[in-house]
Design a protein around this motif. Structure first.
Motif, short mmCIF file in Angstrom:
data_model
loop_
_atom_site.label_atom_id
_atom_site.label_comp_id
_atom_site.label_asym_id
_atom_site.label_seq_id
_atom_site.Cartn_x
_atom_site.Cartn_y
_atom_site.Cartn_z
N PRO A 212 51.25 32.03 22.97
CA PRO A 212 52.00 31.08 22.13
C PRO A 212 51.35 29.69 22.10
N PRO A 213 51.21 29.10 20.95
CA PRO A 213 50.69 27.73 20.88
C PRO A 213 51.66 26.77 21.55
N GLY A 214 51.12 25.83 22.33
CA GLY A 214 51.95 24.85 23.02
C GLY A 214 52.43 25.28 24.39
N GLN A 215 52.14 26.54 24.79
CA GLN A 215 52.62 27.01 26.09
C GLN A 215 52.01 26.21 27.24
N GLU A 216 50.86 25.58 27.01
CA GLU A 216 50.19 24.82 28.07
C GLU A 216 51.01 23.60 28.51
N ARG A 217 52.02 23.24 27.74
CA ARG A 217 52.88 22.12 28.12
C ARG A 217 53.89 22.51 29.20
N ILE A 218 54.01 23.79 29.49
CA ILE A 218 55.10 24.29 30.33
C ILE A 218 54.59 24.68 31.71
N GLY A 219 55.10 24.03 32.73
CA GLY A 219 54.85 24.44 34.10
C GLY A 219 53.43 24.29 34.58
N GLU A 220 53.18 24.90 35.75
CA GLU A 220 51.88 24.86 36.40
C GLU A 220 51.03 26.03 35.93
N GLN A 221 49.85 25.74 35.40
CA GLN A 221 48.95 26.78 34.91
C GLN A 221 48.31 27.52 36.09
N LEU A 222 48.49 28.84 36.13
CA LEU A 222 47.96 29.65 37.24
C LEU A 222 47.19 30.85 36.73
N ILE A 223 46.09 31.15 37.37
CA ILE A 223 45.37 32.41 37.17
C ILE A 223 45.30 33.07 38.54
N ARG A 224 46.11 34.10 38.72
CA ARG A 224 46.25 34.70 40.05
C ARG A 224 45.31 35.86 40.30
N ASP A 225 44.87 36.51 39.24
CA ASP A 225 44.02 37.70 39.41
C ASP A 225 42.75 37.57 38.58
N GLU A 226 41.72 38.22 39.07
CA GLU A 226 40.43 38.25 38.38
C GLU A 226 40.01 39.71 38.24
N LEU A 227 39.63 40.10 37.04
CA LEU A 227 39.20 41.48 36.82
C LEU A 227 37.75 41.65 37.28
N LYS A 228 37.54 42.66 38.11
CA LYS A 228 36.20 42.96 38.63
C LYS A 228 35.83 44.37 38.22
N PRO A 229 34.53 44.67 38.15
CA PRO A 229 34.11 46.04 37.78
C PRO A 229 34.71 47.07 38.72
N VAL A 230 35.08 48.21 38.15
CA VAL A 230 35.72 49.25 38.94
C VAL A 230 35.27 50.61 38.41
N PRO A 231 35.05 51.59 39.28
CA PRO A 231 34.65 52.92 38.83
C PRO A 231 35.71 53.56 37.93
N ALA A 232 35.26 54.25 36.91
CA ALA A 232 36.20 54.88 35.96
C ALA A 232 37.11 55.87 36.65
N GLU A 233 36.58 56.57 37.67
CA GLU A 233 37.42 57.56 38.34
C GLU A 233 38.58 56.91 39.10
N HIS A 234 38.37 55.68 39.55
CA HIS A 234 39.45 54.97 40.22
C HIS A 234 40.54 54.58 39.22
N VAL A 235 40.13 54.20 38.03
CA VAL A 235 41.09 53.86 36.98
C VAL A 235 41.92 55.09 36.63
N GLU A 236 41.27 56.23 36.49
CA GLU A 236 41.99 57.45 36.13
C GLU A 236 42.93 57.90 37.24
N LEU A 237 42.53 57.69 38.49
CA LEU A 237 43.39 58.05 39.61
C LEU A 237 44.67 57.20 39.60
N ILE A 238 44.52 55.90 39.36
CA ILE A 238 45.69 55.02 39.32
C ILE A 238 46.53 55.31 38.08
N ARG A 239 45.89 55.68 36.97
CA ARG A 239 46.65 56.06 35.78
C ARG A 239 47.53 57.29 36.08
N LYS A 240 46.99 58.24 36.81
CA LYS A 240 47.75 59.43 37.20
C LYS A 240 48.89 59.05 38.13
N LYS A 241 48.59 58.15 39.07
CA LYS A 241 49.63 57.69 40.01
C LYS A 241 50.74 56.96 39.27
#
Length: 318
Positions: A212-241
């Motif tokens: 949403p435009p203007g959302q930066e006016r609200i609260g403390e801006q946080l980035i809690r997670d960072e996406l890192k490379p991951v094996p495809a088989e691990h993604v499929e295992l978690i998808r099954k889970k």
């Protein structure tokens, strides 16, 4: 076991009888405040609906499930050595609400909600803006009344971000439970990879969510997670889970609904056919007694009672 005066066990965690009493007392305070807070949030929603299209989502979940709270307290005590008394004192989301606004009216709708809550005597004690986070997008706030200890969580979403959040519920559970550790069998590096796989899957559902435009006016801006490379088989295992966890949650919900139904019938001392027959008998008796009562009312002068002064349902100030 989850009786008020007994201990509690669930999913590998437990509370002693005394710990359970502390946790349950805190939950009962939130339960007692629920109707009043629900009414307040409905009023806020009605006003913001007219001005900014606000919608109150998931009101049926405005009180955290007592066993979920017990599990949270037991987990903190076991894994982080946090006393249950501290968890009970610090918990913010026993009463919780979600408001959604369309992206173009989101910032103004949130700001108007802030104004309304402050008029009711509440102030924000936490404001976390994660619209730039890849795994969870929205604004999470905590509010506390200036003259009481009543507090609640209020999340602000757009319809699309709320939809993504709900679809990611099982992945959120998996990431923050023992499931990952059990899958990794003690391998910390593997566990980190599985959690990252869960992050990637959550991010997939946010890719087409408009910020949403203007959302930066609200609260403390946080980035809690960072996406890192991951094996495809691990993604499929978690998808099954995730699929397994969703089926498990659906089964639990059905069992809970059935248990509630049986408890209601047991309270009447009836089962299905007997209950229907008894209700039919009560209806017939009500019909038979209605006519004499009506004749008596017609023959007797009606005395209007004095109007009682109405009582508000605003926040408690004690």
């Amino acid at each position: 076991m989850s009786e008020r005066t007994g201990g509690w066990k669930g999913e590998g965690y437990e509370l002693s009888p005394e710990q359970n009493r502390v946790v349950t007392r805190r939950w009962e305070q939130a339960a007692a405040a629920r109707d009043r807070m629900d009414a307040m949030m409905k009023d806020v929603q009605q006003e913001t609906a007219q001005s900014h299209g606000g919608k109150l989502q998931g009101l049926e979940y405005s009180l955290k499930d007592v066993d979920s709270f017990r599990r949270k307290a037991a987990t903190a005590a076991k894994e982080d050595k946090v006393p249950v008394e501290k968890t009970a004192r610090k918990v913010n989301d026993l009463n919780r609400y979600t408001l959604t606004f369309e992206p173009d009216s989101y910032a103004e709708g949130v700001e108007r909600t802030y104004e309304r809550l402050r008029e009711q005597g509440y102030e924000p004690t936490a404001e976390k803006n994660t619209w730039q986070d890849p795994v969870y997008k929205g604004v999470n706030t905590t509010w506390q009344h200036a003259q009481s200890e009543e507090k609640f969580e209020l999340q602000f979403h757009t319809p699309d971000s709320f939809k993504a959040k709900m679809e990611n519920h099982e992945l959120y559970e998996i990431s923050r439970s023992n499931d990952i550790d059990e899958l990794a069998q003690g391998d910390e590096e593997l566990a980190r990879s599985y959690r990252n796989a869960a992050n990637h899957l959550q991010n997939e559902r946010y890719k087409n969510v408009k910020i949403p435009p203007g959302q930066e006016r609200i609260g403390e801006q946080l980035i809690r997670d960072e996406l890192k490379p991951v094996p495809a088989e691990h993604v499929e295992l978690i998808r099954k889970k995730e699929a397994e966890k969703r089926a498990e949650n659906e089964a639990k919900a059905l069992a809970k609904a059935e248990a509630k139904k049986q408890a209601e019938q047991a309270a009447l001392g009836l089962d299905g056919p007997a209950q229907a027959e008894s209700q039919g008998l009560r209806n017939k008796l009500a019909t038979k007694t209605a006519a004499p009562q009506a004749r008596q009312s017609a023959a007797t002068p009606r005395i209007e009672p004095l109007l009682a002064q109405s009582r508000g349902r605003g926040p408690s100030l004690t």
